[in-house]
Write a protein that holds these residues in place. Structure first.
Motif, PDB file in Angstrom:
ATOM      1  N   LEU A  84       0.823  -1.215   0.000  1.00 27.57           N
ATOM      2  CA  LEU A  84       0.000   0.000   0.000  1.00 27.57           C
ATOM      3  C   LEU A  84       0.858   1.267   0.000  1.00 27.57           C
ATOM      4  N   ASN A  85       2.167   1.105   0.196  1.00 26.42           N
ATOM      5  CA  ASN A  85       3.115   2.211   0.312  1.00 26.42           C
ATOM      6  C   ASN A  85       2.651   3.211   1.374  1.00 26.42           C
ATOM      7  N   THR A  86       2.442   2.699   2.582  1.00 25.56           N
ATOM      8  CA  THR A  86       2.045   3.545   3.702  1.00 25.56           C
ATOM      9  C   THR A  86       3.039   3.373   4.846  1.00 25.56           C
ATOM     10  N   LEU A  87       3.226   4.458   5.586  1.00 23.32           N
ATOM     11  CA  LEU A  87       4.094   4.455   6.757  1.00 23.32           C
ATOM     12  C   LEU A  87       3.381   5.167   7.886  1.00 23.32           C
ATOM     13  N   ALA A  88       3.448   4.576   9.069  1.00 26.72           N
ATOM     14  CA  ALA A  88       2.897   5.198  10.268  1.00 26.72           C
ATOM     15  C   ALA A  88       3.947   5.095  11.367  1.00 26.72           C
ATOM     16  N   GLU A  92      -0.379   8.064  10.642  1.00 23.65           N
ATOM     17  CA  GLU A  92       0.032   7.740   9.283  1.00 23.65           C
ATOM     18  C   GLU A  92       0.582   8.984   8.589  1.00 23.65           C
ATOM     19  N   ILE A  93       1.678   8.802   7.856  1.00 23.03           N
ATOM     20  CA  ILE A  93       2.282   9.891   7.089  1.00 23.03           C
ATOM     21  C   ILE A  93       1.411  10.117   5.853  1.00 23.03           C
ATOM     22  N   PRO A  94       0.943  11.347   5.618  1.00 24.81           N
ATOM     23  CA  PRO A  94       0.081  11.592   4.462  1.00 24.81           C
ATOM     24  C   PRO A  94       0.835  11.452   3.135  1.00 24.81           C
ATOM     25  N   GLY A 103      12.800   8.307  -3.911  1.00 23.43           N
ATOM     26  CA  GLY A 103      14.203   8.404  -3.533  1.00 23.43           C
ATOM     27  C   GLY A 103      15.126   7.793  -4.570  1.00 23.43           C
ATOM     28  N   HIS A 104      16.376   7.650  -4.195  1.00 23.38           N
ATOM     29  CA  HIS A 104      17.389   7.065  -5.067  1.00 23.38           C
ATOM     30  C   HIS A 104      17.154   5.569  -5.264  1.00 23.38           C
ATOM     31  N   PHE A 105      17.561   5.057  -6.412  1.00 26.26           N
ATOM     32  CA  PHE A 105      17.526   3.634  -6.721  1.00 26.26           C
ATOM     33  C   PHE A 105      16.123   3.034  -6.591  1.00 26.26           C
ATOM     34  N   GLY A 106      15.094   3.826  -6.903  1.00 21.61           N
ATOM     35  CA  GLY A 106      13.720   3.338  -6.878  1.00 21.61           C
ATOM     36  C   GLY A 106      13.106   3.241  -5.498  1.00 21.61           C
ATOM     37  N   SER A 107      13.714   3.857  -4.520  1.00 21.60           N
ATOM     38  CA  SER A 107      13.167   3.780  -3.160  1.00 21.60           C
ATOM     39  C   SER A 107      11.965   4.714  -3.012  1.00 21.60           C
ATOM     40  N   GLN A 108      11.139   4.403  -2.035  1.00 17.55           N
ATOM     41  CA  GLN A 108      10.003   5.238  -1.676  1.00 17.55           C
ATOM     42  C   GLN A 108      10.321   5.880  -0.333  1.00 17.55           C
ATOM     43  N   GLY A 109      10.148   7.206  -0.249  1.00 18.45           N
ATOM     44  CA  GLY A 109      10.500   7.908   0.971  1.00 18.45           C
ATOM     45  C   GLY A 109       9.340   8.644   1.596  1.00 18.45           C
ATOM     46  N   PHE A 110       9.495   8.957   2.866  1.00 18.49           N
ATOM     47  CA  PHE A 110       8.491   9.660   3.647  1.00 18.49           C
ATOM     48  C   PHE A 110       9.188  10.738   4.473  1.00 18.49           C
ATOM     49  N   MET A 111       8.745  11.966   4.340  1.00 16.30           N
ATOM     50  CA  MET A 111       9.274  13.072   5.132  1.00 16.30           C
ATOM     51  C   MET A 111       8.674  13.006   6.534  1.00 16.30           C
TER      52      MET A 111
END
Length: 103
Positions: free
Chosen positions: A10-14, A23-25, A32-40
């Motif tokens: 779901l690509n969700t982070l809490a 949960e991070i909106p 991110g780099h190299f296909g990563s998914q990031g959360f501020m």
């Protein structure tokens, strides 16, 4: 240290604060780099890179303008995983490569 809950499908982070999960909106997500998914986060960011058998989490914790700690942790590739970073997950960049500070 914060406790995180990541769901890669779901690509969700809490993160947990007390008894509650926050949960991070989607507006605070980034590619991110190299296909990563990031959360501020409020004090830094965390990114996730998917591999065939694991998820690599990379965390930048910025406590003050000049105090930054980096962490890296390999997680099982499960739909949802709950984890925290510890001192043994701290890394530093040496000669262009990320290395454990406690190896």
């Amino acid at each position: 240290m914060l406790k995180f809950r990541y769901h890669y499908l779901l690509n969700t982070l809490a993160y947990q604060q007390g008894e509650y999960w926050n949960e991070i909106p989607e507006s605070r997500q980034f590619q991110g780099h190299f296909g990563s998914q990031g959360f501020m986060l409020e004090n830094g960011w965390v990114s996730f890179t998917l591999y065939e058998k694991k998820i690599r989490a990379f965390y930048k914790d910025q406590e003050a303008p000049t105090w930054i700690t980096y962490y890296r942790k390999d997680l099982p590739r499960q739909n949802e995983v709950i984890f925290t970073f510890t001192a043994k997950d701290e890394v530093e960049k040496i000669n262009g490569k990320w290395r454990s500070k406690h190896a």
